[in-house]
Write a protein that holds these residues in place. Structure first.
Motif, PDB file in Angstrom:
ATOM      1  N   GLU A 235       4.297  -1.651   0.653  1.00 18.92           N
ATOM      2  CA  GLU A 235       3.888  -0.776   1.785  1.00 18.92           C
ATOM      3  C   GLU A 235       4.882   0.266   2.327  1.00 18.92           C
ATOM      4  O   GLU A 235       4.018   1.361   2.933  1.00 18.92           O
ATOM      5  N   ALA A 238       4.972   4.667  -0.207  1.00 20.74           N
ATOM      6  CA  ALA A 238       4.190   5.906  -0.057  1.00 20.74           C
ATOM      7  C   ALA A 238       4.627   6.768   1.311  1.00 20.74           C
ATOM      8  O   ALA A 238       4.868   7.755   1.286  1.00 20.74           O
ATOM      9  N   VAL A 249       0.805  11.796  -0.213  1.00 15.10           N
ATOM     10  CA  VAL A 249       0.545  10.845  -1.414  1.00 15.10           C
ATOM     11  C   VAL A 249      -0.986  11.015  -1.726  1.00 15.10           C
ATOM     12  O   VAL A 249      -1.923  10.593  -0.784  1.00 15.10           O
ATOM     13  N   PRO A 251      -4.687   9.957  -3.418  1.00 16.98           N
ATOM     14  CA  PRO A 251      -5.254   8.290  -3.635  1.00 16.98           C
ATOM     15  C   PRO A 251      -4.808   7.837  -5.164  1.00 16.98           C
ATOM     16  O   PRO A 251      -4.507   6.826  -5.294  1.00 16.98           O
ATOM     17  N   TRP A 253      -2.218   8.499  -6.798  1.00 14.93           N
ATOM     18  CA  TRP A 253      -1.121   8.001  -7.001  1.00 14.93           C
ATOM     19  C   TRP A 253      -0.862   6.616  -6.683  1.00 14.93           C
ATOM     20  O   TRP A 253       0.327   6.021  -6.878  1.00 14.93           O
ATOM     21  N   LEU A 254      -1.556   5.962  -5.912  1.00 12.94           N
ATOM     22  CA  LEU A 254      -1.475   4.588  -5.218  1.00 12.94           C
ATOM     23  C   LEU A 254      -1.417   3.495  -6.203  1.00 12.94           C
ATOM     24  O   LEU A 254      -0.182   2.644  -6.090  1.00 12.94           O
TER      25      LEU A 254
END
Length: 267
Positions: A235, A238, A249, A251, A253-254
């Protein structure tokens, strides 16, 4: 483009085509435009058209790797009145001494000021020289971070960095220049068939410290050595990228960061 670039690197006025001006531009570029490889991680080969690089690194406040970073730096320096030539290099940094030579896969710059040829580089991640280096010297050149030196090897110059009281090769710069086709091929190879396509590799260099994220490990290093190094919880990855690299960041890349958070790099 020049005024937008200067604003992006934190400059508020014009830059004279002198070595002091060059070093100020390099320092501003490294501090404000991070080294990052999210395009290759997303299966995208970076577009090296000047307008595409400017849109990404300036307008969208992204970073990039060597072909993007140094092409942007080259074009900006030329607009400031510097004489700049692109160079192609072979990377040896952190590779075993007995490893066979790799491809010519790094772009750097040669800037001529008067009769002096200077190496300029804004795209070599965590060991990028933080200022220009005199390519004619064969004695050590100290910077705010590592000390560097050039030595002659067959048909090339080798750049070394002094790390933990030992010299380590960084990259080998070929005497002969590359054309656009060779850079395009090297860019495609680097984006699709190197660790940049699989490993999160991020960094930013300021005059005071180097900040790097490899997979899920944050390292902060000053001239005196490592200040902080720890593995980031999923968590926190990012948030740390946003806080320390200045990257918003995306989306897409998540999922990449989720995988990276489970893959601790080797010590």
């Amino acid at each position: 483009m020049l005024s937008a670039y200067l604003a992006r690197i934190g400059r508020t006025g014009p830059v004279a085509p002198t070595r002091a001006g060059l070093d100020a531009v390099i320092a501003g570029h490294l501090a404000h435009i991070p080294f990052e490889n999210f395009d290759p991680l997303c299966g995208i080969v970076p577009d090296l058209a000047p307008e595409a690089i400017a849109a990404k690194l300036i307008d969208r406040k992204r970073g990039g790797y060597c072909f993007e970073q140094n092409a942007l730096l080259r074009d900006a320096l030329r607009a400031m009145g510097f004489s700049v030539e692109t160079l192609i290099a072979r990377v040896w940094w952190q590779k075993p001494a007995d490893m066979p030579p790799g491809p010519w896969s790094h772009m750097a710059l040669r800037v001529r000021i008067g009769d002096t040829d200077l190496l300029a580089d804004a795209g070599f991640g965590g060991c990028v020289p933080p200022q220009s280096l005199d390519m004619a010297l064969r004695t050590p050149q100290a910077t705010a971070h590592e000390t560097y030196r050039f030595r002659d090897v067959p048909r090339a110059w080798m750049l070394d960095a002094r790390v933990k009281d030992e010299w380590a090769p960084v990259y080998e710069i070929r005497h002969t220049t590359a054309d656009d086709a060779e850079y395009a091929a090297a860019n495609h190879l680097t984006a699709t068939a190197s660790f940049f396509a699989t490993e999160v590799t991020l960094s930013r260099t300021t005059p005071d410290e180097r900040i790097a994220i490899k997979h899920n490990r944050l390292t902060r290093r000053g001239p005196e050595g490592i200040r902080d190094q720890h593995v980031l919880a999923p968590e926190a990855l990012a948030q740390t990228i946003a806080a320390h690299l200045g990257l918003a960041v995306a989306p897409e890349w998540l999922p990449i960061l989720a995988r990276a958070a489970k893959t601790e790099p080797a010590q």
